[in-house]
Write a protein that holds these residues in place. Structure first.
Motif, short mmCIF file in Angstrom:
data_model
loop_
_atom_site.label_atom_id
_atom_site.label_comp_id
_atom_site.label_asym_id
_atom_site.label_seq_id
_atom_site.Cartn_x
_atom_site.Cartn_y
_atom_site.Cartn_z
N ALA B 150 0.98 -0.62 0.07
CA ALA B 150 -0.41 -0.10 -0.04
C ALA B 150 0.57 1.33 -0.01
O ALA B 150 0.48 2.19 -0.80
N LEU B 151 2.31 1.30 0.96
CA LEU B 151 3.18 2.60 0.74
C LEU B 151 3.38 2.89 -0.43
O LEU B 151 3.50 3.59 -0.73
N VAL B 155 4.07 5.82 -3.08
CA VAL B 155 4.56 6.84 -3.58
C VAL B 155 4.51 6.94 -5.12
O VAL B 155 5.18 7.58 -5.63
N ARG B 156 3.83 5.82 -5.92
CA ARG B 156 4.03 5.98 -7.23
C ARG B 156 3.04 6.76 -7.69
O ARG B 156 3.39 8.04 -8.45
N ALA B 157 2.52 7.11 -6.48
CA ALA B 157 0.92 7.58 -6.48
C ALA B 157 1.57 9.86 -6.87
O ALA B 157 1.25 10.54 -8.33
N ARG B 158 2.17 10.01 -5.65
CA ARG B 158 3.48 10.73 -5.31
C ARG B 158 4.06 11.45 -6.72
O ARG B 158 4.19 12.35 -6.83
N ASP B 159 4.45 10.51 -7.46
CA ASP B 159 5.15 10.78 -8.41
C ASP B 159 4.35 11.98 -9.41
O ASP B 159 5.41 12.83 -9.60
N LEU B 160 3.45 11.94 -9.53
CA LEU B 160 2.52 13.40 -10.54
C LEU B 160 2.86 14.63 -9.89
O LEU B 160 2.92 15.36 -10.24
N GLU B 161 2.78 14.26 -8.09
CA GLU B 161 2.80 15.51 -7.82
C GLU B 161 4.57 16.40 -7.68
O GLU B 161 4.68 17.58 -8.43
N VAL B 162 5.32 15.59 -8.33
CA VAL B 162 6.60 16.16 -8.63
C VAL B 162 6.73 16.64 -9.57
O VAL B 162 6.92 17.72 -10.31
N ASP B 163 6.36 15.93 -11.02
CA ASP B 163 6.26 16.40 -11.74
C ASP B 163 5.59 17.89 -11.87
O ASP B 163 5.81 18.18 -12.77
N GLN B 164 4.61 17.97 -11.19
CA GLN B 164 3.83 18.95 -11.56
C GLN B 164 5.07 20.32 -11.28
O GLN B 164 5.06 21.85 -11.68
N MET B 165 5.26 19.61 -9.80
CA MET B 165 6.19 21.46 -9.16
C MET B 165 7.48 21.12 -10.17
O MET B 165 8.06 22.91 -10.74
#
Lengths: 240, 240
Positions: B150-151, B155-165
């Motif tokens: 689950a963790l 993590v995989r999902a949060r990569d999108l946030e980094v891409d947006q930054m």
């Protein structure tokens, strides 16, 4: 590594199967490099699309190499030396997969650049750089297949040439940007393409280093060209 | 993976030794990310130097992980499932080594940037981005150590946030370059730093994917965030 076995073992046959997959992967990756550079220079959107599509096959081959290598280890319980051969194959295919990603990324930028002002001479310079890297990659794979340490050392040395090409382009793109702000966006993309090609060269070098490791048992460390070129990345010598 | 063995086997003990090395490597890499970002923001040349120097320990640890893993396989002839655990450790340490290289590269650029005009807000934005990535990396390693699928997915999902930054910063740097050509060189370096941080995020994602692979036997393919973010690399959504 002169493997003096008079009868090919089951391990040898299995290893050859895995190596054949890596050679196939190498062929696809080399074609991707050539076509990505050509698509960029000739502004051929369709060819660029094609490169992007073909990356999937490279990814699938890497997964296959991993599966087969794991199966081989589990089935044959190889000795330390043979095991090293298998682990090297896994590392090499990981490098090839990354190079494939870079080619795909170049193709993607090429589609974007096709709608921007032309930067004189950039396409040709990048194609020259990418064909140098493609040759390095080919030789690195050959050095693995033929266990040719001399060829592997040669590949490592050639990485410096690629770094110099990159540094020259870095300066050229800066000049274009300063001359005319309308060139900035295009130059940013071209610059990233140059950087991607330089990274491909790092991966070819890293494959060559795997061959050195395979044959000597130790990675060349202190004076490792790859280490240097990673930290030198994007910082031309003049600023270094 | 709930490994229901009542008595810890020799394999388990050896694997724990290798995993401990990876956890140690993770700690050094996380510190490198934090310090590289801090050195950049505070223009601390000495701290940047320190990050560059410390990269050597990370490289040595990776070599040690490779050695120990190979020794473990040769000595214990692990079953298919156990073998997969070992191969995953090798892949994870390779990712950590790359992230360490990126941190070192940021430190190097930070030394260069200390002698260039300040780009308002860039240091803080980059530090924010890098601390997001550092958290991702930490969680990716935790997901491995605790076999927490689950963790790993998180993590995989949060990569999108980094891409947006990254995309936001890309646009911001472009604006600075267009406004004043004297900002171009500094912005090029800042842009590469942003790109390096984004790539660190890709590696954290790739570690998380290894965990998914470990627990399911198959890499998530079609909708793999990492694949997308590689091709999206450097091309803001608006151009995509």
């Amino acid at each position: 590594m002169n493997r003096e076995r008079h009868i090919a073992s089951a391990f040898d046959r299995d290893l050859e199967t895995v190596q054949a997959l890596v050679v196939k992967m190498g062929g696809l990756v080399e074609a991707a490099i050539t076509d990505a550079a050509l698509a960029l220079e000739t502004r051929d959107d369709e060819l660029a699309e094609d490169v992007r599509r073909r990356d999937r096959s490279i990814d699938l081959l890497e997964a296959q190499v991993n599966e087969e290598a794991a199966r081989l280890i589990a089935l044959r319980s190889p000795t330390a030396t043979d095991l090293r051969l298998v682990l090297t194959v896994i590392k090499i295919s990981a490098s090839l997969e990354r190079v494939g990603d870079y080619a795909k990324n170049i193709a993607k930028r090429s589609n974007v650049l096709a709608h921007m002002p032309v930067i004189e001479g950039a396409g040709m310079a990048l194609r020259r750089m990418s064909s140098t890297v493609e040759k390095m990659l080919k030789d690195a794979l050959d050095s693995y297949v033929h266990r040719d340490a001399a060829l592997a050392s040669d590949v490592r040395a050639r990485d410096l040439e690629v770094d110099q090409m990159y540094n020259a382009l870095f300066r050229e793109f800066l000049t274009h940007m300063m001359e005319d702000p309308r060139n900035i966006t295009a130059c940013m993309h071209l610059h990233f393409i140059a950087k991607n090609i330089e990274r491909m060269g790092d991966h070819a070098t890293s494959i060559a280093e795997q061959v050195v490791y395979l044959m000597s048992g130790a990675l060349p460390d202190e004076s490792r060209p790859k280490r240097d070129s990673v930290s030198r990345a994007g910082i031309p010598d003049s600023e270094d």
